[in-house]
Design a protein around this motif. Sequence first.
Motif, mmCIF file in Angstrom:
data_model
loop_
_atom_site.group_PDB
_atom_site.id
_atom_site.type_symbol
_atom_site.label_atom_id
_atom_site.label_comp_id
_atom_site.label_asym_id
_atom_site.label_seq_id
_atom_site.Cartn_x
_atom_site.Cartn_y
_atom_site.Cartn_z
ATOM 1 N N ALA A 123 44.334 36.547 46.560
ATOM 2 C CA ALA A 123 44.772 35.553 45.569
ATOM 3 C C ALA A 123 43.793 35.470 44.408
ATOM 4 C CB ALA A 123 44.915 34.183 46.266
ATOM 5 N N ILE A 124 42.482 35.630 44.688
ATOM 6 C CA ILE A 124 41.480 35.607 43.612
ATOM 7 C C ILE A 124 41.700 36.770 42.637
ATOM 8 C CG2 ILE A 124 39.027 35.894 43.123
ATOM 9 C CD1 ILE A 124 38.412 34.364 45.675
ATOM 10 N N VAL A 125 41.957 37.957 43.205
ATOM 11 C CA VAL A 125 42.208 39.127 42.353
ATOM 12 C C VAL A 125 43.444 38.908 41.512
ATOM 13 C CG1 VAL A 125 42.788 41.581 42.360
ATOM 14 C CG2 VAL A 125 41.024 40.709 43.910
ATOM 15 N N GLN A 126 44.492 38.372 42.129
ATOM 16 C CA GLN A 126 45.730 38.127 41.399
ATOM 17 C C GLN A 126 45.508 37.107 40.280
ATOM 18 O OE1 GLN A 126 48.481 39.790 41.782
ATOM 19 N NE2 GLN A 126 49.679 38.621 40.284
ATOM 20 N N GLU A 127 44.697 36.080 40.589
ATOM 21 C CA GLU A 127 44.388 35.072 39.564
ATOM 22 C C GLU A 127 43.611 35.708 38.404
ATOM 23 O OE1 GLU A 127 41.742 30.990 39.007
ATOM 24 O OE2 GLU A 127 42.090 31.809 41.038
ATOM 25 N N ASP A 128 42.670 36.596 38.718
ATOM 26 C CA ASP A 128 41.883 37.256 37.665
ATOM 27 C C ASP A 128 42.764 38.130 36.774
ATOM 28 O OD1 ASP A 128 39.187 37.926 36.558
ATOM 29 O OD2 ASP A 128 39.788 39.937 37.224
ATOM 30 N N VAL A 129 43.696 38.859 37.370
ATOM 31 C CA VAL A 129 44.612 39.708 36.602
ATOM 32 C C VAL A 129 45.468 38.854 35.676
ATOM 33 C CG1 VAL A 129 46.593 41.256 36.770
ATOM 34 C CG2 VAL A 129 44.637 41.550 38.309
ATOM 35 N N MET A 130 45.997 37.739 36.207
ATOM 36 C CA MET A 130 46.853 36.877 35.394
ATOM 37 C C MET A 130 46.041 36.183 34.298
ATOM 38 S SD MET A 130 49.751 37.516 36.395
ATOM 39 C CE MET A 130 50.463 36.397 35.208
ATOM 40 N N LYS A 131 44.735 35.946 34.526
ATOM 41 C CA LYS A 131 43.896 35.340 33.481
ATOM 42 C C LYS A 131 43.727 36.314 32.309
ATOM 43 C CE LYS A 131 40.971 32.269 31.857
ATOM 44 N NZ LYS A 131 40.587 32.905 30.616
ATOM 45 N N GLU A 153 55.941 32.191 29.778
ATOM 46 C CA GLU A 153 56.109 32.881 31.063
ATOM 47 C C GLU A 153 54.776 33.343 31.618
ATOM 48 O OE1 GLU A 153 58.824 36.007 30.272
ATOM 49 O OE2 GLU A 153 60.618 34.685 30.221
ATOM 50 N N THR A 154 53.931 33.907 30.729
ATOM 51 C CA THR A 154 52.618 34.376 31.188
ATOM 52 C C THR A 154 51.753 33.200 31.630
ATOM 53 O OG1 THR A 154 52.765 36.201 29.623
ATOM 54 C CG2 THR A 154 50.609 35.732 30.547
ATOM 55 N N LYS A 155 51.812 32.077 30.897
ATOM 56 C CA LYS A 155 51.048 30.880 31.273
ATOM 57 C C LYS A 155 51.501 30.338 32.627
ATOM 58 C CE LYS A 155 48.243 27.394 30.334
ATOM 59 N NZ LYS A 155 48.459 26.564 31.519
ATOM 60 N N ALA A 156 52.803 30.363 32.888
ATOM 61 C CA ALA A 156 53.324 29.880 34.176
ATOM 62 C C ALA A 156 52.867 30.784 35.320
ATOM 63 C CB ALA A 156 54.846 29.800 34.117
ATOM 64 N N GLN A 157 52.876 32.101 35.079
ATOM 65 C CA GLN A 157 52.418 33.025 36.122
ATOM 66 C C GLN A 157 50.931 32.828 36.439
ATOM 67 O OE1 GLN A 157 53.443 36.884 34.623
ATOM 68 N NE2 GLN A 157 55.674 36.616 35.011
ATOM 69 N N TYR A 158 50.157 32.530 35.394
ATOM 70 C CA TYR A 158 48.734 32.290 35.624
ATOM 71 C C TYR A 158 48.521 31.004 36.424
ATOM 72 C CZ TYR A 158 43.970 30.834 34.754
ATOM 73 O OH TYR A 158 42.667 30.395 34.919
ATOM 74 N N ASP A 159 49.240 29.943 36.051
ATOM 75 C CA ASP A 159 49.109 28.684 36.797
ATOM 76 C C ASP A 159 49.513 28.871 38.265
ATOM 77 O OD1 ASP A 159 48.269 27.451 34.504
ATOM 78 O OD2 ASP A 159 50.250 26.626 33.985
ATOM 79 N N ALA A 160 50.559 29.674 38.498
ATOM 80 C CA ALA A 160 50.988 29.938 39.877
ATOM 81 C C ALA A 160 49.908 30.704 40.637
ATOM 82 C CB ALA A 160 52.295 30.712 39.870
ATOM 83 N N ALA A 161 49.232 31.636 39.950
ATOM 84 C CA ALA A 161 48.162 32.395 40.602
ATOM 85 C C ALA A 161 46.991 31.496 40.962
ATOM 86 C CB ALA A 161 47.712 33.527 39.687
ATOM 87 N N VAL A 162 46.671 30.539 40.079
ATOM 88 C CA VAL A 162 45.588 29.580 40.380
ATOM 89 C C VAL A 162 45.942 28.733 41.602
ATOM 90 C CG1 VAL A 162 44.344 27.567 39.504
ATOM 91 C CG2 VAL A 162 44.759 29.528 37.994
ATOM 92 N N ALA A 163 47.188 28.256 41.638
ATOM 93 C CA ALA A 163 47.620 27.447 42.785
ATOM 94 C C ALA A 163 47.601 28.267 44.077
ATOM 95 C CB ALA A 163 49.017 26.877 42.524
ATOM 96 N N GLN A 164 48.019 29.536 43.979
ATOM 97 C CA GLN A 164 48.019 30.416 45.141
ATOM 98 C C GLN A 164 46.598 30.634 45.654
ATOM 99 O OE1 GLN A 164 50.755 31.501 46.622
ATOM 100 N NE2 GLN A 164 49.594 32.584 48.225
ATOM 101 N N THR A 165 45.642 30.749 44.751
ATOM 102 C CA THR A 165 44.245 30.924 45.169
ATOM 103 C C THR A 165 43.732 29.680 45.904
ATOM 104 O OG1 THR A 165 43.841 32.379 43.280
ATOM 105 C CG2 THR A 165 41.915 31.404 44.334
ATOM 106 N N LYS A 166 44.064 28.508 45.350
ATOM 107 C CA LYS A 166 43.629 27.267 46.009
ATOM 108 C C LYS A 166 44.255 27.130 47.402
ATOM 109 C CE LYS A 166 42.842 24.667 41.737
ATOM 110 N NZ LYS A 166 43.259 23.509 40.916
ATOM 111 N N ALA A 167 45.543 27.500 47.526
ATOM 112 C CA ALA A 167 46.210 27.412 48.832
ATOM 113 C C ALA A 167 45.585 28.375 49.836
ATOM 114 C CB ALA A 167 47.696 27.690 48.667
ATOM 115 N N ALA A 168 45.286 29.603 49.368
ATOM 116 C CA ALA A 168 44.665 30.581 50.254
ATOM 117 C C ALA A 168 43.283 30.118 50.691
ATOM 118 C CB ALA A 168 44.603 31.932 49.566
ATOM 119 N N LYS A 169 42.524 29.510 49.723
ATOM 120 C CA LYS A 169 41.199 28.981 50.065
ATOM 121 C C LYS A 169 41.306 27.871 51.101
ATOM 122 C CE LYS A 169 36.718 28.329 49.434
ATOM 123 N NZ LYS A 169 36.483 27.071 50.140
#
Length: 329
Positions: A123-131, A153-169
């Motif tokens: 999830a961290i890698v995915q968040e970094d790519v979307m950033k 759309e890109t901003k929404a994908q980035y926010d989803a990646a941040v949320a996914q990282t927090k959930a995985a953590k």
Amino acid sequence: MEREKKSYNLVIGIAALILIILAIAIIGYFVSKPKPLVIQGEAEASEYRVSGKVPGRIEELFVKEGQAVHKGDTVAMIDSPEVRAKLAQANAARSAAAAQSSKARNGARSEQIQGAYQLWQQAIVQEDVMKKSLDRVSKLYEQKVVAAQKYDETKAQYDAAVAQTKAAKSQYDMAVNGARYEDKAAAQALVAQANGAVQEVESYLGELYLIAPADGIISAIYPKVGELVGQGSPVASVLDVDDIWFTFNVREDYLHGLKQGDGITVIIPALDGKEIPATVNYIAVRESYATWKATKETGMYDAKTFEVRAVPTQKTEGILPGMSAIIKQ
């Protein structure tokens, strides 16, 4: 002379008549004289019933009738397969509760922790790519190269990646920390409950051996070896011959001179009329339905019967329950 002789005979006859009347009166007095009151009772002793909490079959009897026993001596043994089966069930339930408690205390397995860590890193890698994608689109959006839709759309994908990282953590932290405090406490409580169940069944196992509750003599044995006995059913009786007292049933119009605390003398015919000093310690009316009696045939009042008990003031060998006891007048 003839007249004097007749007078003499008359005097003798009258004297003889007076003597006869006097003799009859004396005999009548002794015959009609009321006999001394005899208050008779019997000796009694404390009796204890030996019984168990567990139903089962009599496996063995260790005593016989008339045998002297001491407090704590084993009287009988009961066989109860049901209790042993319940003990096996309780032990199994305790093992299961202990395993659940250990699981809650130790947390997740190492494989689960490693898997949660990998998902977090992914999830961290995915968040970094979307950033990076968001940064590029933002510059292009500022230059009005891309439309606002693309930026959103890109901003929404980035926010989803941040949320996914927090959930995985969060999942990783939960796997590392293990169960919640409440879950651990609940698991420990289940272990305590299972231990209590085992202790309860083990206490029933102890009840399979019936012991004498006091020193005394086995006065009766009720079942035979191999017979079934229910819960609380008496197996034997122990007679405490050291706790002897005398019981008398006395009609209330004969109670004069008998009150609690009075000293009396009791005669035991079975011991060659031995006299034993005793003290009255209990006086109470008996059940009226079986003890009332009219004092006269015409019935002035109905006399009730009272139970009078007296305890010997000194220990006397040879007294047994059931022996007759007479109050000395």
